[in-house]
Design an enzyme around this catalytic site. Structure first.
Site, PDB file in Angstrom:
ATOM      1  N   ARG A 176      36.389  14.352 -62.241  1.00 60.14           N
ATOM      2  CA  ARG A 176      36.451  12.932 -62.809  1.00 60.14           C
ATOM      3  C   ARG A 176      37.369  12.151 -61.939  1.00 60.14           C
ATOM      4  O   ARG A 176      38.195  12.912 -61.009  1.00 60.14           O
ATOM      5  CB  ARG A 176      37.120  12.939 -64.219  1.00 60.14           C
ATOM      6  CG  ARG A 176      36.111  13.384 -65.311  1.00 60.14           C
ATOM      7  CD  ARG A 176      36.604  13.508 -66.605  1.00 60.14           C
ATOM      8  NE  ARG A 176      37.567  14.502 -66.896  1.00 60.14           N
ATOM      9  CZ  ARG A 176      38.807  14.677 -66.867  1.00 60.14           C
ATOM     10  NH1 ARG A 176      39.395  13.640 -66.721  1.00 60.14           N
ATOM     11  NH2 ARG A 176      39.517  15.813 -66.824  1.00 60.14           N
ATOM     12  N   LYS A 321      33.495  12.499 -71.120  1.00 60.16           N
ATOM     13  CA  LYS A 321      34.995  12.157 -71.256  1.00 60.16           C
ATOM     14  C   LYS A 321      35.340  10.704 -71.804  1.00 60.16           C
ATOM     15  O   LYS A 321      36.153  10.543 -72.378  1.00 60.16           O
ATOM     16  CB  LYS A 321      35.894  12.966 -70.237  1.00 60.16           C
ATOM     17  CG  LYS A 321      35.815  14.170 -70.150  1.00 60.16           C
ATOM     18  CD  LYS A 321      36.814  14.818 -71.374  1.00 60.16           C
ATOM     19  CE  LYS A 321      36.532  16.415 -72.063  1.00 60.16           C
ATOM     20  NZ  LYS A 321      37.061  17.247 -70.997  1.00 60.16           N
ATOM     21  N   HIS A 340      41.341  17.748 -78.091  1.00 62.44           N
ATOM     22  CA  HIS A 340      40.621  18.362 -76.840  1.00 62.44           C
ATOM     23  C   HIS A 340      40.778  19.764 -76.946  1.00 62.44           C
ATOM     24  O   HIS A 340      41.921  20.368 -76.506  1.00 62.44           O
ATOM     25  CB  HIS A 340      41.453  17.900 -75.584  1.00 62.44           C
ATOM     26  CG  HIS A 340      40.829  18.427 -74.192  1.00 62.44           C
ATOM     27  ND1 HIS A 340      41.372  18.677 -73.195  1.00 62.44           N
ATOM     28  CD2 HIS A 340      39.513  18.469 -73.997  1.00 62.44           C
ATOM     29  CE1 HIS A 340      40.549  19.040 -72.409  1.00 62.44           C
ATOM     30  NE2 HIS A 340      39.366  19.044 -72.545  1.00 62.44           N
ATOM     31  N   SER A 358      41.951  21.582 -68.689  1.00 56.86           N
ATOM     32  CA  SER A 358      40.834  21.829 -67.947  1.00 56.86           C
ATOM     33  C   SER A 358      41.148  23.283 -67.437  1.00 56.86           C
ATOM     34  O   SER A 358      42.157  23.614 -66.601  1.00 56.86           O
ATOM     35  CB  SER A 358      40.477  21.157 -66.741  1.00 56.86           C
ATOM     36  OG  SER A 358      39.195  21.183 -66.036  1.00 56.86           O
ATOM     37  N   LYS A 362      39.238  27.169 -72.946  1.00 62.91           N
ATOM     38  CA  LYS A 362      38.607  26.604 -74.189  1.00 62.91           C
ATOM     39  C   LYS A 362      37.346  27.111 -74.306  1.00 62.91           C
ATOM     40  O   LYS A 362      36.649  27.547 -75.335  1.00 62.91           O
ATOM     41  CB  LYS A 362      38.636  25.064 -74.354  1.00 62.91           C
ATOM     42  CG  LYS A 362      40.000  24.540 -74.485  1.00 62.91           C
ATOM     43  CD  LYS A 362      40.095  23.214 -74.502  1.00 62.91           C
ATOM     44  CE  LYS A 362      39.456  22.410 -73.170  1.00 62.91           C
ATOM     45  NZ  LYS A 362      40.057  22.523 -71.907  1.00 62.91           N
ATOM     46  N   THR A 363      36.170  26.905 -73.248  1.00 68.10           N
ATOM     47  CA  THR A 363      35.134  27.237 -73.326  1.00 68.10           C
ATOM     48  C   THR A 363      34.824  28.583 -73.220  1.00 68.10           C
ATOM     49  O   THR A 363      33.871  29.244 -74.039  1.00 68.10           O
ATOM     50  CB  THR A 363      34.312  26.393 -72.077  1.00 68.10           C
ATOM     51  OG1 THR A 363      34.533  25.143 -72.270  1.00 68.10           O
ATOM     52  CG2 THR A 363      32.596  26.663 -72.199  1.00 68.10           C
ATOM     53  N   ASP A 377      34.725  21.833 -76.711  1.00 61.47           N
ATOM     54  CA  ASP A 377      35.790  20.847 -75.841  1.00 61.47           C
ATOM     55  C   ASP A 377      36.287  19.788 -76.927  1.00 61.47           C
ATOM     56  O   ASP A 377      37.193  19.440 -76.514  1.00 61.47           O
ATOM     57  CB  ASP A 377      34.814  20.681 -74.832  1.00 61.47           C
ATOM     58  CG  ASP A 377      35.804  19.614 -73.749  1.00 61.47           C
ATOM     59  OD1 ASP A 377      36.605  20.539 -73.360  1.00 61.47           O
ATOM     60  OD2 ASP A 377      35.655  18.798 -73.354  1.00 61.47           O
ATOM     61  N   ARG A 442      29.438  23.402 -62.798  1.00 63.86           N
ATOM     62  CA  ARG A 442      29.404  23.285 -64.146  1.00 63.86           C
ATOM     63  C   ARG A 442      27.998  23.663 -64.650  1.00 63.86           C
ATOM     64  O   ARG A 442      26.860  23.280 -63.855  1.00 63.86           O
ATOM     65  CB  ARG A 442      29.790  22.084 -64.525  1.00 63.86           C
ATOM     66  CG  ARG A 442      31.587  21.560 -64.239  1.00 63.86           C
ATOM     67  CD  ARG A 442      32.194  22.082 -65.270  1.00 63.86           C
ATOM     68  NE  ARG A 442      33.398  21.468 -65.219  1.00 63.86           N
ATOM     69  CZ  ARG A 442      34.237  21.363 -66.330  1.00 63.86           C
ATOM     70  NH1 ARG A 442      33.938  21.643 -67.530  1.00 63.86           N
ATOM     71  NH2 ARG A 442      35.434  21.093 -65.833  1.00 63.86           N
TER      72      ARG A 442
HETATM   73  N1  ADP Z   1      42.415  35.726 -69.255  1.00 59.27           N
HETATM   74  C1  ADP Z   1      41.503  34.675 -68.929  1.00 59.27           C
HETATM   75  N2  ADP Z   1      41.213  33.851 -70.036  1.00 59.27           N
HETATM   76  C2  ADP Z   1      40.379  32.748 -70.025  1.00 59.27           C
HETATM   77  N3  ADP Z   1      39.718  32.460 -68.737  1.00 59.27           N
HETATM   78  C3  ADP Z   1      39.574  33.127 -67.874  1.00 59.27           C
HETATM   79  C4  ADP Z   1      40.805  34.150 -67.819  1.00 59.27           C
HETATM   80  N4  ADP Z   1      40.591  34.788 -66.487  1.00 59.27           N
HETATM   81  C5  ADP Z   1      39.689  34.026 -65.991  1.00 59.27           C
HETATM   82  N5  ADP Z   1      39.312  33.038 -66.567  1.00 59.27           N
HETATM   83  C6  ADP Z   1      38.284  31.968 -65.906  1.00 59.27           C
HETATM   84  O1  ADP Z   1      38.983  30.970 -66.144  1.00 59.27           O
HETATM   85  C7  ADP Z   1      37.927  30.007 -66.304  1.00 59.27           C
HETATM   86  C8  ADP Z   1      38.417  28.942 -67.772  1.00 59.27           C
HETATM   87  O2  ADP Z   1      37.668  27.724 -67.901  1.00 59.27           O
HETATM   88  P1  ADP Z   1      36.982  27.158 -69.154  1.00 59.27           P
HETATM   89  O3  ADP Z   1      36.739  28.240 -70.211  1.00 59.27           O
HETATM   90  O4  ADP Z   1      36.047  26.519 -68.705  1.00 59.27           O
HETATM   91  O5  ADP Z   1      38.321  26.124 -69.372  1.00 59.27           O
HETATM   92  P2  ADP Z   1      38.246  24.999 -70.162  1.00 59.27           P
HETATM   93  O6  ADP Z   1      37.078  25.095 -70.963  1.00 59.27           O
HETATM   94  O7  ADP Z   1      39.475  25.042 -70.990  1.00 59.27           O
HETATM   95  O8  ADP Z   1      38.058  23.999 -68.919  1.00 59.27           O
HETATM   96  C9  ADP Z   1      36.701  30.725 -66.733  1.00 59.27           C
HETATM   97  O9  ADP Z   1      35.998  30.251 -65.382  1.00 59.27           O
HETATM   98  C10 ADP Z   1      37.056  31.946 -66.747  1.00 59.27           C
HETATM   99  O10 ADP Z   1      35.942  32.868 -66.366  1.00 59.27           O
HETATM  100  C1  PEP Z   2      35.004  17.979 -68.807  1.00 56.93           C
HETATM  101  C2  PEP Z   2      35.971  18.440 -68.536  1.00 56.93           C
HETATM  102  O1  PEP Z   2      36.595  19.202 -69.301  1.00 56.93           O
HETATM  103  P1  PEP Z   2      37.201  20.579 -69.390  1.00 56.93           P
HETATM  104  O2  PEP Z   2      37.541  20.979 -67.751  1.00 56.93           O
HETATM  105  O3  PEP Z   2      38.272  20.543 -70.350  1.00 56.93           O
HETATM  106  O4  PEP Z   2      35.948  21.467 -69.890  1.00 56.93           O
HETATM  107  C3  PEP Z   2      36.498  17.563 -67.352  1.00 56.93           C
HETATM  108  O5  PEP Z   2      37.774  17.817 -67.042  1.00 56.93           O
HETATM  109  O6  PEP Z   2      35.681  17.054 -66.498  1.00 56.93           O
HETATM  110 MN    MN Z   3      35.588  23.322 -71.151  1.00 58.31          MN
END
Ligand code: ADP
Ligand code: PEP
Ligand code: MN
Ligand code: CA
Length: 659
Positions: A176, A321, A340, A358, A362-363, A377, A442
């Site tokens: 973004r 977003k 969020h 980010s 979360k995911t 999200d 992604r």
């Molecule tokens: N202990 C941990 N807990 C959560 N995620 C982790 C951990 N160690 C490594 N990761 C990695 O960190 C990233 C977390 O990203 P994601 O879940 O997409 O975050 P968000 O959704 O908050 O943006 C993933 O690529 C995941 O594999």
């Molecule tokens: C889609 C997004 O959110 P997140 O990284 O929290 O998944 C982003 O930051 O572009």
């Molecule tokens: Mn996410």
């Protein structure tokens, strides 16, 4: 066989008689020969038989006029096209383009509408510019299969991966552009919005918005075809928002198909006028001579007009977003808190929210094989419980492994868009470790691709709130329980730490503070959301936790990232209620309540100082981070959270204390 042969004979002298191949077909013909004959009279017809229109998804351009189509259906389609033409209307010419369903070449009078539609063509039509003579071909709510074909045909960088996902490139922007996000200052929303220092809303005037809107609309209308998605936001039926996304790329259309809620054919029939429209002309830049423009990119939101214009970035997350920002305005005005956060639910109905910036998890953590996924999200918390805003998930792919994240791995299949990943030229197998295009690779997939998705994506009031921080300093405990005041303090702070560009040899983590764990998306002052959160937590008795998914055993460079398996064990202990029963001790400076033991996690890592070899370095780093928290919180010291001055005082004291 013998009886058929016996009937075959040649008669007459003037050439051969036509063979009657249907003659003598009797029940004793061998099975191999009994395949029904082709219905078509010619190849063209054969190909036309291959495709049929489902009753509820009419193809305007493909349905011949008067071919048994009921009048009301034709009228409905005309209205739909009229609505799209109105969306694409030029402001200076005060007219919408002539819109036709389907690809160029499929134009048929029956589906043309808009300015100068065939009923209204008069002298005025002749007088306008060339652009009004051109049809705008609309590819309306195409299916994933159709969008694949469009992408493969017209968008360089589109490939089918070995598991059937659609690989795409988002272009020069692979993330973004928050510094290019502008919000129109207008009387209907101005006083509700957060402006100035710390705010994500860069002010723009109404006039400039219209200049950019016109630029986007003219660009879209100049194309051979545009994609239109009519979809919904928010699984709470009473607060559902109708959105229309007009874009130039099949990638964008498929991305939004996956990310927004997909209407049923019946819901689409009476979709009517959208509540909000996105004009995604991201392939085309904004004009730097236009007032306020500081780069070729501009993402502009106009709440009064209920429109968003995207110029100069093709990163699809901008749409997702952008709509989230819209919800951060609309929902709180209805007393609903937009968050969020990820969200999942146990079999017993216990709901957990996962907040975090980010990359904090979360995911990853809301996608839990033992629980029902409500969303990864964006959520709303209202009087009846929680609802997901979206219809899909947007997972990071970097370092993805089948073992550690099996459900996300399996979701990368036909229908899923994978952005900016690198794959083997021949096998089309994705190398999830390859960061050549970007680190922000992604996958966007419909939520049903996760086997235990909770459809509809709604749930009761949350029992646990999990605040995630990826602390690259490695000083926050892997888990701690928060008081209400601490929860507010950490929610308003919105801390995580990122590691700056490794290519520069920089190993020092950088602290990021983003109010409400999503300052880039909130529209009003953070304390507005914080007050709503405090009120809801108290009313529904939720417990909050701070979970460090970042470093352990030292800062980035010395320690290592928390094992995902440990974090999952911690989360399990929160969900099953066992962690609430643990014995806690309070940490110095941050005053966090850390459990003495968690099943599945080595006890020595629970207190970070025990995992650091260099105790002095630990204390120094802890103090440094505390100072950064304090400095950041100065921005909020003058604000009251809700009408509760007592709570505000408690929040100010709930942060780290240095002497
Ligand atoms: N202990 C941990 N807990 C959560 N995620 C982790 C951990 N160690 C490594 N990761 C990695 O960190 C990233 C977390 O990203 P994601 O879940 O997409 O975050 P968000 O959704 O908050 O943006 C993933 O690529 C995941 O594999
Ligand atoms: C889609 C997004 O959110 P997140 O990284 O929290 O998944 C982003 O930051 O572009
Ligand atoms: Mn996410
Ligand atoms: Ca309806």
């Amino acid at each position: 066989m013998s009886s058929g042969m016996a009937d075959l004979h040649i008669s007459g002298l003037k050439g051969l008689k036509k063979l009657d191949t249907t003659m003598g077909r009797t029940s004793d013909v061998c099975a191999d020969d009994s395949v029904p004959t082709v219905r078509a009279q010619n190849l063209e017809e054969l190909h036309s038989l291959q495709k049929k229109s489902a009753p509820n998804t009419p193809r305007g351009a493909m349905t011949p006029r008067g071919a048994g189509t009921p009048r009301s259906e034709e009228e409905r389609q005309r209205q739909q096209l009229q609505s799209i033409s109105t969306s694409l209307a030029s402001l200076t010419r005060e007219s919408g383009p002539q819109v036709v369903r389907g690809e160029p070449g499929n134009a048929s009078a029956a589906s043309v509408t808009g300015f100068g539609s065939r009923y209204e063509r008069g002298p005025k039509f002749q007088a306008v510019s060339d652009s009004a003579l051109k049809f705008t071909h609309v590819l309306y709510n195409l299916s994933p299969a159709e969008l694949y074909e469009q992408a493969l045909k017209s968008e360089k960088g589109s490939y089918i991966t070995s598991t059937g996902a659609l690989a795409t490139l988002s272009g020069a922007k692979t993330g973004r552009s928050p510094k290019d996000k502008r919000v129109v200052s207008e009387e209907s929303s101005h006083n509700d919005l957060w402006w100035g220092k710390g705010s994500p809303n860069i002010e723009m005037d109404e006039e400039t918005f219209l200049v950019n809107r016109e630029r986007a609309v003219d660009y879209l209308n100049s194309l051979d075809k545009v994609f239109v998605n009519d979809q919904f936001l928010n699984w709470d039926p009473e607060n559902r928002i109708k959105v229309r996304i007009i874009s130039a790329r099949a990638y964008h259309s498929l991305f939004m198909h996956n990310m927004c809620i997909r209407p049923t054919p019946e819901e689409l029939e009476d979709f009517g006028t959208p509540d909000f429209t996105i004009y995604n002309a991201g392939k085309f830049p904004c004009n730097r001579y236009t007032h306020y423009m500081t780069s070729s990119t501009s993402v502009d939101v106009n709440l009064k007009r209920r429109e968003m214009v995207i110029l100069g970035t093709q990163y699809a997350g901008e749409m997702k977003k952008g709509l989230f920002s819209l919800m951060h305005y609309l929902m709180p005005k209805r007393g609903i808190l937009s968050l969020h956060s990820g969200c999942n639910m146990g079999k017993a109905g216990d709901v957990a929210l996962f907040f975090g910036l980010s990359g904090t998890g979360k995911t990853t953590l809301s996608t839990d094989h033992n629980r029902l996924l409500i969303g990864d999200d964006e959520h709303c918390w209202g009087d009846d419980g929680v609802s997901n805003i979206e219809g899909g998930c947007y997972a990071k792919c970097i370092g993805l492994s089948k073992e550690r994240e099996p459900d996300i791995w399996d979701a990368i299949k036909f229908g899923t868009v994978v952005e900016n990943v690198v794959f083997d030229e021949h096998s089309r197998e994705i190398d999830y470790d390859d960061k050549s295009v970007t680190e922000n690779t992604r996958a966007a997939y419909p939520i049903e691709f996760i086997p235990n998705a909770k459809i509809p994506c709604v749930g009761p009031h949350p029992k646990n709130l999990i605040l995630l921080a990826c602390d690259a300093f490695g000083v926050l405990p892997p888990v701690s329980r928060l008081t209400l005041a601490q929860t507010m303090y950490h929610f308003i702070s919105g801390y995580t730490a990122i590691v700056a560009g490794t290519e520069d040899g920089v190993t020092e983590p950088t602290a990021t503070f983003s109010a409400c764990f999503g300052a880039a998306f909130i529209m009003m002052h953070p304390t507005k959301y914080a007050a709503m959160l405090a009120e809801k937590m108290q009313k529904h008795g939720a417990t909050a936790w701070l979970v460090n998914t970042g470093w352990s055993g030292g800062s980035y460079g010395v320690g290592s990232r928390m094992k995902l398996a440990y974090t999952r064990s911690i989360i399990d202990a929160i969900h099953d209620g066992s962690l609430l029963e643990a014995e806690f001790s309070e940490t110095p400076i941050f005053g966090l309540h850390v459990p003495k033991a968690v099943a599945g996690v080595p006890s020595e890592i629970l207190q970070p100082e025990n995992s650091w070899k260099d105790r002095a370095a630990y204390t120094e780093t802890l103090k440094k981070l505390a100072g950064l928290f304090q400095k950041n919180f100065c921005n909020f010291a003058d604000y009251e959270v809700g009408g509760d001055s007592n709570l505000t005082q408690q929040i100010l004291q709930a942060g780290p204390l240095l002497d």
